[in-house]
Every structure is written in structure tokens, then in C-alpha cells.
Scaffold this motif. Structure first.
Motif, PDB file in Angstrom:
ATOM      1  N   ASP A 318       0.824  -1.214   0.000  1.00 28.89           N
ATOM      2  CA  ASP A 318       0.000   0.000   0.000  1.00 28.89           C
ATOM      3  C   ASP A 318       0.853   1.258   0.000  1.00 28.89           C
ATOM      4  O   ASP A 318       0.501   2.260  -0.628  1.00 28.89           O
ATOM      5  CB  ASP A 318      -0.928   0.001   1.219  1.00 28.89           C
ATOM      6  CG  ASP A 318      -2.004  -1.084   1.124  1.00 28.89           C
ATOM      7  OD1 ASP A 318      -2.235  -1.577   0.007  1.00 28.89           O
ATOM      8  OD2 ASP A 318      -2.601  -1.421   2.162  1.00 28.89           O
ATOM      9  N   VAL A 321       1.924   1.945  -3.496  1.00 29.51           N
ATOM     10  CA  VAL A 321       0.798   2.426  -4.295  1.00 29.51           C
ATOM     11  C   VAL A 321       0.564   3.914  -4.039  1.00 29.51           C
ATOM     12  O   VAL A 321       0.391   4.708  -4.967  1.00 29.51           O
ATOM     13  CB  VAL A 321      -0.476   1.616  -3.984  1.00 29.51           C
ATOM     14  CG1 VAL A 321      -1.686   2.253  -4.678  1.00 29.51           C
ATOM     15  CG2 VAL A 321      -0.320   0.177  -4.422  1.00 29.51           C
ATOM     16  N   GLY A 324       3.369   5.907  -5.608  1.00 29.17           N
ATOM     17  CA  GLY A 324       3.234   5.894  -7.053  1.00 29.17           C
ATOM     18  C   GLY A 324       2.103   6.773  -7.536  1.00 29.17           C
ATOM     19  O   GLY A 324       2.216   7.449  -8.568  1.00 29.17           O
ATOM     20  N   GLU A 325       1.010   6.791  -6.794  1.00 30.61           N
ATOM     21  CA  GLU A 325      -0.132   7.627  -7.164  1.00 30.61           C
ATOM     22  C   GLU A 325       0.252   9.098  -7.131  1.00 30.61           C
ATOM     23  O   GLU A 325      -0.140   9.874  -8.023  1.00 30.61           O
ATOM     24  CB  GLU A 325      -1.293   7.358  -6.216  1.00 30.61           C
ATOM     25  CG  GLU A 325      -2.572   8.082  -6.598  1.00 30.61           C
ATOM     26  CD  GLU A 325      -3.737   7.697  -5.706  1.00 30.61           C
ATOM     27  OE1 GLU A 325      -4.883   8.023  -6.068  1.00 30.61           O
ATOM     28  OE2 GLU A 325      -3.509   7.068  -4.652  1.00 30.61           O
ATOM     29  N   TYR A 328       2.576   9.804 -10.130  1.00 29.65           N
ATOM     30  CA  TYR A 328       1.791   9.755 -11.370  1.00 29.65           C
ATOM     31  C   TYR A 328       0.972  11.033 -11.536  1.00 29.65           C
ATOM     32  O   TYR A 328       0.960  11.635 -12.621  1.00 29.65           O
ATOM     33  CB  TYR A 328       0.870   8.541 -11.343  1.00 29.65           C
ATOM     34  CG  TYR A 328       0.057   8.361 -12.612  1.00 29.65           C
ATOM     35  CD1 TYR A 328       0.556   7.639 -13.687  1.00 29.65           C
ATOM     36  CD2 TYR A 328      -1.205   8.938 -12.752  1.00 29.65           C
ATOM     37  CE1 TYR A 328      -0.172   7.495 -14.863  1.00 29.65           C
ATOM     38  CE2 TYR A 328      -1.946   8.800 -13.912  1.00 29.65           C
ATOM     39  CZ  TYR A 328      -1.419   8.074 -14.975  1.00 29.65           C
ATOM     40  OH  TYR A 328      -2.151   7.947 -16.130  1.00 29.65           O
ATOM     41  N   ALA A 394       8.121   3.267  -7.617  1.00 28.27           N
ATOM     42  CA  ALA A 394       6.742   3.423  -7.144  1.00 28.27           C
ATOM     43  C   ALA A 394       5.775   3.639  -8.304  1.00 28.27           C
ATOM     44  O   ALA A 394       4.728   2.982  -8.391  1.00 28.27           O
ATOM     45  CB  ALA A 394       6.665   4.584  -6.162  1.00 28.27           C
ATOM     46  N   VAL A 395       6.101   4.542  -9.226  1.00 28.27           N
ATOM     47  CA  VAL A 395       5.173   4.817 -10.322  1.00 28.27           C
ATOM     48  C   VAL A 395       5.170   3.668 -11.332  1.00 28.27           C
ATOM     49  O   VAL A 395       4.135   3.390 -11.968  1.00 28.27           O
ATOM     50  CB  VAL A 395       5.505   6.170 -10.993  1.00 28.27           C
ATOM     51  CG1 VAL A 395       6.732   6.088 -11.887  1.00 28.27           C
ATOM     52  CG2 VAL A 395       4.309   6.690 -11.784  1.00 28.27           C
ATOM     53  N   TYR A 398       2.762   1.395  -9.866  1.00 35.54           N
ATOM     54  CA  TYR A 398       1.412   1.965  -9.834  1.00 35.54           C
ATOM     55  C   TYR A 398       0.705   1.847 -11.188  1.00 35.54           C
ATOM     56  O   TYR A 398      -0.482   1.483 -11.245  1.00 35.54           O
ATOM     57  CB  TYR A 398       1.488   3.436  -9.411  1.00 35.54           C
ATOM     58  CG  TYR A 398       0.157   4.125  -9.389  1.00 35.54           C
ATOM     59  CD1 TYR A 398      -0.801   3.831  -8.419  1.00 35.54           C
ATOM     60  CD2 TYR A 398      -0.176   5.070 -10.371  1.00 35.54           C
ATOM     61  CE1 TYR A 398      -2.033   4.461  -8.415  1.00 35.54           C
ATOM     62  CE2 TYR A 398      -1.402   5.709 -10.375  1.00 35.54           C
ATOM     63  CZ  TYR A 398      -2.333   5.395  -9.391  1.00 35.54           C
ATOM     64  OH  TYR A 398      -3.562   6.009  -9.382  1.00 35.54           O
TER      65      TYR A 398
END
Length: 409
Positions: A318, A321, A324-325, A328, A394-395, A398
Motif C-alpha cells: 500500500d 501504491v 506511485g499515485e 503519477y 513506485a510509479v 502503480y
């Protein structure tokens, strides 16, 4: 008696000579001069006011086209027959060849007609095809033109560039004339009862089944019951030359294509995505459309393409995510869109559409590679100078969560 017979014979010879000369003059007038005058009047009447001619480079390319004998195998005239119209588009109008001296219409079709060849293929495809025809068209009988290159298809000489520039000009003048030009020609042809000329206006201008179309237009429904053996045969014949026998993007024609042929094994594709690409191609790349095949055959190829990918699903923490969010949202939405559909605010301005992550999921390695190295030939640049390694990881993880396996396109 003999004198009378001699005079009669001379008169007969003279009459035959006069008749022969008269017939010759009449033949030249009826078969040469008169049709030429009619054609000239038609060209003046139906042509745009300022039709676009060839550039200096294209003129040189035209001379190379003639010198290398391309017209022996390729025509440049879409004939007024339904088979031609279905395959190539609207029949050729006389004004389209007004700058052709001498003409290069050709009379044999060992290769396809080229009257509408402009912008159907990319420059890099043409260079590869000229250098090694069978590296992109497995059953081609075209000879190689290696003397137009400096040892490799991605090192074309100016002669190769001129030739490709000429090929890309074919069909351009009428396309640039647009609907206004077609309306002007139809109005001025004064031919409401001429079924032949009406055929030239009723058909799609460029009907090439290989021409790419952007936006997922008119994709037919693909059957779910497919012949995978047929798919293997079609893939080997038409796809392996670029994508390689196992879909790794390492076919003989791949090295000189920009962007490179996709590594099909490094992506998980939805059926809708593969159907869209096979039917419409990918605009701005060498990936052509394959609308000359029925949906059943394309569905079989799609099954082969999807079979190359081996699932590598792994749970994403998590915390990764969430990171990454954030990355992004700050850096990727302008092109790839808020929910990864490739419909960001800048997407319409890009020659090659951004990846739609709802319809294709890259492997983690592929995702990392694209972020670290960029994608050559596209606007996807390397992000190593702007993002830290942890942000890249991370991205990369994601974007893999966007896939909509039930219908993403």
C-alpha cells in the motif's frame, strides 16, 4: 490496252496511298490529338487552382524511382474497376498526374499500386523495406536496394531519402485538395451521366487496409472461437518479421524501426486492445493496420499475441501504491490521463498516442525500462533526471494497477 491498264494501276496505287495517308492522319487526330485536347480541358477544369507540385528532393526521388525500374512492377493508377477501388480507394483523376513527365503509371502489378502510397507507411518502414524487403514482408519478391544505403537500413544516403520522400508524396495532391477540391472537380467535370467519373467521387479517397487510423474507430466484433493453428500461421507470415517468432520484438526488420517493434511478451494486452491495433494500426509507427483480413483471422492472431505474455502478478505494498499515485498525478496525467487511459490534456497533440494502461499492462521490468531509458521515437523521455529511483519504482508499480481486463481499449 497495256497503257490503259498501267494508268489504272497507277491510279489505284495513288488512291491507296491517299487513303492510307488520310487514314493515318485521321487515326492520329482521333486517337492522339483529340483525346489529348479533351484530357487537357478536363485537367484544367477539374484541377485545384494551385495543385501542390513536388519538392526538389521529391523530384530527385522520382528520377531515382524511374532509374531503378520501380514502374516495371508498381503501377501509379487506381483503375475504374471495383477491385481497385476496394483495395486502393478512389480512381485516379487526370489532374493528379499533371506534373508527371514522363508518366510513371506502369502497366504491371507485381507489387501493389502506389498511387495512394503517401503516408500509408512510415519513413523507417520504407527504408527497411528498400534495404531488405523480406525483413518486413516475408514473401516479397522485390530486390534489395542496398546501394542506396551506407551499410544499414537506418543509415540511408540522400538518394534513399529522396526516393522515400517521393513515395510519401504519392496521392498527396488530391488529399490536400480536400472536400472542397472534390466538390470543385465534381461540379466542373460536367459528367452527371458519366458512371466512370462518378466512381471517382463516390469512393473513399484512400482505402488502403494498411493505413493507420487513430481513435479506435469501427473495430468489428471479434469471434471468441478461433483457430489457433491458423493464428500461428498468420503470425509467422505477417508479424514475426518485426515482433520475432516468440513476440520479443527481435524480428529481422525490428532493428531499424523507430519506435522499435513492441516486445509482446513484456505486456499483458486486453482482447479489445489487440483488436484495435490489428484493425487500426498504431498511428505514427510502422505498425500498420490489417483490415484486409477478416475478423476471424485477426482474432486468431490476437490469441497468439496474448499467449506470449506470462503472468507475473505480485502484490504491491500500500505504501508503494500511495507513493506511485502521487508521482503519477504530478508527472504523468498530462499524457496518460487521470485513470491511465492515454487521454490526458496533451495526448491529442502527440503524433504517437500515449500508452493506455487500462488496455495493456507492462511487466515490472518493462515499466522500469521505459521510465529509466524512455521510449525512442516517442515523446516518452527518460525520467532519471527528474525522479529518484524510489519514485521510479513506485510509479512503475502503480501504472500496472490500471489494467481493465474486462474491456480496456
Amino acid at each position: 490496252m497495256t497503257s490503259h491498264a498501267g494508268r489504272s494501276l497507277r491510279m489505284a496505287y495513288m488512291a491507296a496511298s491517299i487513303a492510307g495517308v488520310a487514314f493515318f492522319v485521321m487515326s492520329v487526330a482521333l486517337l492522339g490529338v483529340w483525346p489529348g485536347r479533351v484530357l487537357e480541358r478536363q485537367v484544367r477544369a477539374m484541377s485545384p487552382e494551385r495543385p501542390l507540385g513536388l519538392t526538389v528532393s521529391e523530384e530527385r526521388g522520382r528520377a531515382i524511382y524511374g532509374r531503378e525500374g520501380c514502374a516495371y512492377c508498381h503501377t501509379q493508377q487506381v483503375r475504374y474497376v471495383h477491385a481497385d477501388i476496394k483495395r486502393f480507394g478512389a480512381p485516379t483523376l487526370a489532374w493528379e498526374t499533371r506534373f508527371d513527365f514522363p508518366h510513371l503509371w506502369g502497366t504491371r502489378r507485381i507489387g501493389p499500386d502506389l498511387a495512394r502510397a503517401g503516408l500509408v507507411r512510415t519513413d523507417d518502414w520504407h527504408f527497411t523495406h528498400l534495404f531488405a524487403p523480406r525483413s518486413v514482408v516475408a514473401d516479397s519478391v522485390m530486390p534489395s536496394y542496398v546501394w542506396l544505403f551506407d551499410g544499414a537500413p537506418d543509415r540511408p544516403t540522400q538518394r534513399a531519402r529522396d526516393l522515400v520522400a517521393y513515395l510519401q508524396s504519392l496521392g498527396r495532391a488530391r488529399e490536400l485538395a480536400g472536400p472542397e477540391g472534390e466538390a470543385r472537380a465534381r461540379e466542373r467535370c460536367d459528367c452527371p451521366d458519366d458512371s466512370m467519373l462518378q466512381m471517382a467521387f463516390a469512393a473513399t479517397l484512400n482505402a488502403s487496409p494498411a493505413r493507420t487510423r487513430r481513435g479506435g474507430a469501427d473495430v468489428p466484433e471479434f469471434p471468441t472461437d478461433v483457430d489457433e493453428r491458423r493464428g500461428d500461421q498468420l503470425y509467422a507470415a505477417d508479424c514475426a518479421s518485426c515482433h520475432g517468432p516468440r513476440g520479443a520484438g527481435d524480428g529481422p526488420g525490428a532493428a531499424s524501426l523507430v519506435p522499435a517493434a513492441s516486445d509482446l511478451s513484456a505486456h499483458e494486452y486486453t482482447t479489445a486492445r489487440v483488436a484495435d491495433v490489428l484493425w487500426n494500426g498504431i498511428a505514427g509507427t510502422a505498425m500498420q493496420a490489417w483490415r484486409d483480413y477478416p475478423p476471424g483471422d485477426l482474432a486468431a492472431i490476437a490469441r497468439v499475441v496474448q499467449r506470449f505474455h506470462i503472468a507475473q502478478d505480485a502484490a504491491v505494498p500500500d505504501s508503494l501504491v500511495a507513493a506511485g499515485e502521487r508521482v503519477y498525478a504530478a508527472n504523468c496525467v498530462q499524457c496518460h490521463g487521470q485513470d491511465g487511459r492515454g487521454d490526458g490534456s496533451a495526448a491529442a497533440e502527440l503524433t504517437i498516442a500515449p500508452t493506455n494502461f487500462r488496455s495493456q499492462r507492462p511487466t515490472m521490468n518493462q515499466s522500469l525500462r521505459a521510465l529509466r531509458e524512455g521510449v525512442r521515437g516517442t515523446r516518452m523521455a527518460s525520467w532519471t533526471g527528474r525522479l529518484s529511483e524510489s519514485e521510479i519504482v513506485a510509479v512503475a508499480a502503480y501504472v500496472r494497477l490500471f489494467l481493465d481486463a474486462d474491456g480496456g481499449r
